[in-house]
Write a protein that holds these residues in place. Sequence first.
Motif, PDB file in Angstrom:
ATOM      1  N   PHE A   1     -10.994  -4.324   8.971  1.00 36.65           N
ATOM      2  CA  PHE A   1      -9.631  -4.472   8.466  1.00 36.65           C
ATOM      3  C   PHE A   1      -9.222  -5.940   8.476  1.00 36.65           C
ATOM      4  O   PHE A   1      -9.906  -6.796   9.043  1.00 36.65           O
TER       5      PHE A   1
ATOM      6  N   HIS B   1      -6.060   9.288   0.489  1.00 37.26           N
ATOM      7  CA  HIS B   1      -4.712   9.610   0.956  1.00 37.26           C
ATOM      8  C   HIS B   1      -4.095  10.619  -0.010  1.00 37.26           C
ATOM      9  O   HIS B   1      -4.188  10.449  -1.237  1.00 37.26           O
TER      10      HIS B   1
ATOM     11  N   SER C   1      -6.829   1.144   4.342  1.00 34.57           N
ATOM     12  CA  SER C   1      -7.528   2.404   4.604  1.00 34.57           C
ATOM     13  C   SER C   1      -8.309   2.810   3.360  1.00 34.57           C
ATOM     14  O   SER C   1      -7.800   2.773   2.239  1.00 34.57           O
TER      15      SER C   1
ATOM     16  N   ALA D   1      -2.652  -1.194   7.826  1.00 30.31           N
ATOM     17  CA  ALA D   1      -3.616  -0.105   7.987  1.00 30.31           C
ATOM     18  C   ALA D   1      -3.606   0.822   6.774  1.00 30.31           C
ATOM     19  O   ALA D   1      -4.661   1.233   6.284  1.00 30.31           O
TER      20      ALA D   1
ATOM     21  N   ASN E   1     -10.364   6.390   9.600  1.00 33.14           N
ATOM     22  CA  ASN E   1     -11.357   5.630   8.852  1.00 33.14           C
ATOM     23  C   ASN E   1     -12.690   5.582   9.582  1.00 33.14           C
ATOM     24  O   ASN E   1     -13.751   5.578   8.953  1.00 33.14           O
TER      25      ASN E   1
ATOM     26  N   ILE F   1      -4.630   5.826  11.855  1.00 32.95           N
ATOM     27  CA  ILE F   1      -5.279   5.527  10.566  1.00 32.95           C
ATOM     28  C   ILE F   1      -6.640   4.875  10.789  1.00 32.95           C
ATOM     29  O   ILE F   1      -7.621   5.166  10.084  1.00 32.95           O
ATOM     30  N   LEU F   2      -6.729   3.997  11.784  1.00 35.68           N
ATOM     31  CA  LEU F   2      -8.015   3.377  12.110  1.00 35.68           C
ATOM     32  C   LEU F   2      -9.028   4.436  12.542  1.00 35.68           C
ATOM     33  O   LEU F   2     -10.202   4.392  12.150  1.00 35.68           O
TER      34      LEU F   2
ATOM     35  N   GLY G   1     -14.575   5.897   5.227  1.00 35.67           N
ATOM     36  CA  GLY G   1     -13.539   5.002   5.730  1.00 35.67           C
ATOM     37  C   GLY G   1     -13.972   3.556   5.749  1.00 35.67           C
ATOM     38  O   GLY G   1     -15.146   3.227   5.568  1.00 35.67           O
TER      39      GLY G   1
END
Length: 532
Positions: A527, A404, A400, A396, A360, A356-357, A523
């Motif tokens: 975080f 999605h 994010s 995450a 982004n 997910i990181l 993204g």
Amino acid sequence: MAVLNSLLDTSSETYISNRKNQLEVVAALDEQLDLVVAGGGERYMQRHRDRGKLPVRERLALLLDPDSPFLELSPLAAWGTDFTVGASILTGIGVVSGVECVVIGHDPTVRGGAMNPYSLRKTLRALEIARLNRLPVINLVESGGADLPTQVDLFVPAGRIFHELTELSSMAIPTVALVFGNSTAGGAYVPGMCDYAVLVDRGAKVFLGGPPLVKMATGETADDESLGGAEMHSRVSGLSDYFATDERDAIRLGREIVSRFHWRKLGPPPSAHAPEPLYDPEEILGIVPPDTKVPFDPREVLARTVDGSEFDEYKPLYGTSLVTGWASIHGYPVGVLANHRGVLFSEEAKKATEFILLANQTDTPLIFLQNTTGYMVGTDYEQGGIIKDGAKMINAVTNSAVPHLTVNMASSFGAGNYGMSGRAYDPRLMFAWPGAKLAVMGAAQLAGVMSIVGRASAESQGKPFDDEADAARTRAIEAQIEAESHSFYISGKLYDDGIVDPRDTRTVLGMSLSAVHSNTVAGRRGFGVFRM
């Protein structure tokens, strides 16, 4: 990019049995969708036509560009309740004058288009989708207002409709009201708060209080036309921007209004090269077992969904209960997270977090294909840090910023629903297959837990345990959870945006990706704190 190699045997007994079961659940879905299209039924549909009016779906067909697709949202709203399935309103995403728009249309054949608590939820969700994805809104208005017997569940939250409409305008997201009939009381503020209002001659009735209420409140005797007719609002009050001679003229004016938006998408366009999958999407029906406890390989679904069946898998040898990787759908680059064997272990949680990181960092939308029983439990896993690792994944997902899109393929239980971007985690759009289940846990597991708790409670109090009563209670709980986890029930409560035929998954995802690219696709670069 690597091409997926399908190992599916379409001649096997398992495939044939799976396909038979899926055809049955799809047929059950089609039966419910036929009820939605029927609206208030033949009698009220004919009465509506006899008044010289078009049904809402015919209005929609004239509004949309010829031969363009329409992604209907929440069609099973209110399923399993005393209200008509569909909740007296039609919502979805369609193309008008070349612009993707959210369309919200009242169905006056169902209790005059009156709004009940489910039609309110459906309307608010459609407006939320418009706001998140930067989609213009077109309202096809003909409603008798609130369903008065349920006003306690309507009056306060319904004010959010006006909030959403005015917020959309402040964000330079255009809103249009095409008024074909009644738009009374609070409903009068829909054309009042939209950027553009088109009223149909001798059809539109836009007023805060109709003749009976005016008579009761003030003693004045008034008629519909002088209170709220299209000509009065066009000549006197100024509420109407465009005076339409009939319904078709109103729709023509609406299309012209949209053509003057000079609309430009903010997201990058799709690639011109978007080859069809190498394998037939029809075969998806034979992949999914009828028992949600039986796992299946999501790569077989991806081979029939992504462009050219090409999939660049990320960490294929690590955390193998979760498949992650890069692909494209209808030319839009995507990252995919798909459950394989259901359970999420620490390895899967950490793998998902990293993936997910990366998505982004590269501004890549994420597709979540759910089939999960949740995060693993047990002494070894608790001591190994499953809570911390699950928290990383949920952190995450929560933070994010790329779009999605979520599809519940088979099951979505426990915190696995959260980690796989369930409704509470704001996926831009979320769908389910007709055989899917959603609950805190499976019916048998939940009933078993309740039985264990009951037995422990009796022992701690020194009371005898009634095994016969426990068995009856267990059966009742299992039946309740089975019913409440059914895809129709879940969709009826608007916990997703609709149930789709598995064979249409590629099309639905492609339309959804096109819609989300109306807004910026970017993204997050920073975080929150990850528990190590």
